[in-house]
Scaffold this active site. Structure first.
Site, short mmCIF file in Angstrom:
data_model
loop_
_atom_site.label_atom_id
_atom_site.label_comp_id
_atom_site.label_asym_id
_atom_site.label_seq_id
_atom_site.Cartn_x
_atom_site.Cartn_y
_atom_site.Cartn_z
N THR A 152 0.84 -1.21 0.14
CA THR A 152 -0.03 0.11 -0.07
C THR A 152 0.90 1.20 -0.19
O THR A 152 1.88 1.29 0.71
CB THR A 152 -1.03 -0.20 1.41
OG1 THR A 152 0.02 -0.23 2.45
CG2 THR A 152 -1.83 -0.97 1.19
N GLY A 171 -0.25 4.60 0.40
CA GLY A 171 -1.03 5.94 0.69
C GLY A 171 -1.74 6.54 -0.42
O GLY A 171 -2.59 5.71 -1.10
N GLY A 192 -5.72 1.77 5.89
CA GLY A 192 -5.15 0.52 5.40
C GLY A 192 -5.96 -0.59 5.77
O GLY A 192 -6.13 -1.55 5.02
N ASP A 193 -6.56 -0.90 7.00
CA ASP A 193 -7.50 -1.78 7.35
C ASP A 193 -8.60 -1.68 6.53
O ASP A 193 -9.28 -2.78 6.08
CB ASP A 193 -7.90 -1.57 8.70
CG ASP A 193 -6.69 -1.54 9.68
OD1 ASP A 193 -5.86 -2.28 9.45
OD2 ASP A 193 -7.01 -0.76 10.66
#
Length: 297
Positions: A212, A214, A243-244
């Site tokens: 990931t 951002g 992120g989750d």
């Protein structure tokens, strides 16, 4: 109990304060009123997946306290099944979060009841894991339980996904079972001893990886090549739990039969919507909300 996705991970009460800037060593700064919200990497991902219409169960632990009730209510409303959640003698885990005006955050986690998740609890869920399409494991709970869950998934032919946050060293057989390993850029570099060639993550053993990035989206790394998945441009209000949200949406789409790139494309959209709203679970969109923003975010 039969579900499409089993999430093994943490559930925390998020204690959030907004600040104009983060304090330096020995410094005190004033913040906003405290906001209490449902969070934790495992619970967050489970809620995000359930809101994308996956059938999800969380395997975790909560205390017998008000924070535990907050989390049970939040997850139940989203449709997460809680049969595999243990009530522990320790207090429900908590995350102390500061959020700055640009939406960025810093987090300190007190694991509490999450530390009660153990191999015995995972073994008791063996049949549920075997019947699922996808297992998602995330840290903030003891590593032996995570590694046993991944091993059970591998034995049963259940797709194993692991969000390695906070980052930790894994057994080679655990890494080899992952499809994909999900990390952010900092975690990836830590795993590679400071290396910056993200494609080399597969040299550690996982079948695939997703990094990931951002606001830049994500990088999908597979044996036959890499794919950059760009994120819609949005104005971030609060990045807590983004992120989750990404991981939860990713596993929901993998359980639905999408390939990894298509799943990541959906996941970046879900994460992009989430950062435009305050909080973690409270910011996560439903499947219909994401569909309705097509072309807008």
């Amino acid at each position: 109990m039969t579900v499409e996705v089993v999430v093994v991970g943490s559930a925390n009460a998020d204690v959030v304060v907004r600040v104009q800037r983060r304090p330096g060593p020995g410094e005190t700064v004033l913040g906003s009123d405290t906001v209490l919200a449902a969070g934790g990497k495992g619970a967050n991902a489970a809620v995000a997946a359930a809101l994308q219409e996956a059938q999800v169960a969380l395997l975790g632990a909560l205390g017998d306290d008000q924070h535990g009730e907050l989390l049970r209510d939040s997850m139940s409303r989203a449709g997460v099944q809680l049969d595999l959640v243990r009530t522990a003698r320790r207090p429900t885990g908590a995350a102390y979060i500061t959020v700055t005006p640009d939406g960025e955050n810093t987090i300190v986690v007190s694991p509490g009841a999450n530390s009660a998740v153990d191999v015995e609890q995972v073994e008791a869920a063996k049949d549920v894991i075997a019947g699922a399409k996808v297992l998602l494991a995330s840290l903030e709970v003891p590593l032996p339980a995570i590694e046993r869950a991944v091993a059970l998934a591998r034995e049963a032919g259940t797709r194993a996904v692991l969000n390695l946050s906070p980052v930790a060293k894994l057994q080679p057989q655990t890494l080899a079972a992952l499809d994909p390993l999900v990390v952010n850029e900092h975690e990836a570099q830590w795993l590679m001893d400071g290396g910056t060639d993200l494609k080399k993550l597969l040299d550690l053993g996982p079948r695939s990886a997703v990094v990931t990035l951002g606001r830049r989206g994500a990088l999908v790394i597979e044996r036959d090549g890499t794919t950059e998945v760009s994120s819609p441009e949005v104005t971030a209000v609060d990045t807590t739990g983004a992120g989750d949200a990404f991981v939860g949406a990713l596993i929901a789409r993998l359980a639905a039969g999408d390939d990894l790139v298509a799943a990541a494309e959906r996941a970046v959209r879900v994460a992009a919507v989430s950062v435009t709203r305050p909080g973690a679970q409270a910011s996560y969109p439903t499947r219909g909300e994401v569909d309705s923003t097509e072309g807008m975010v």
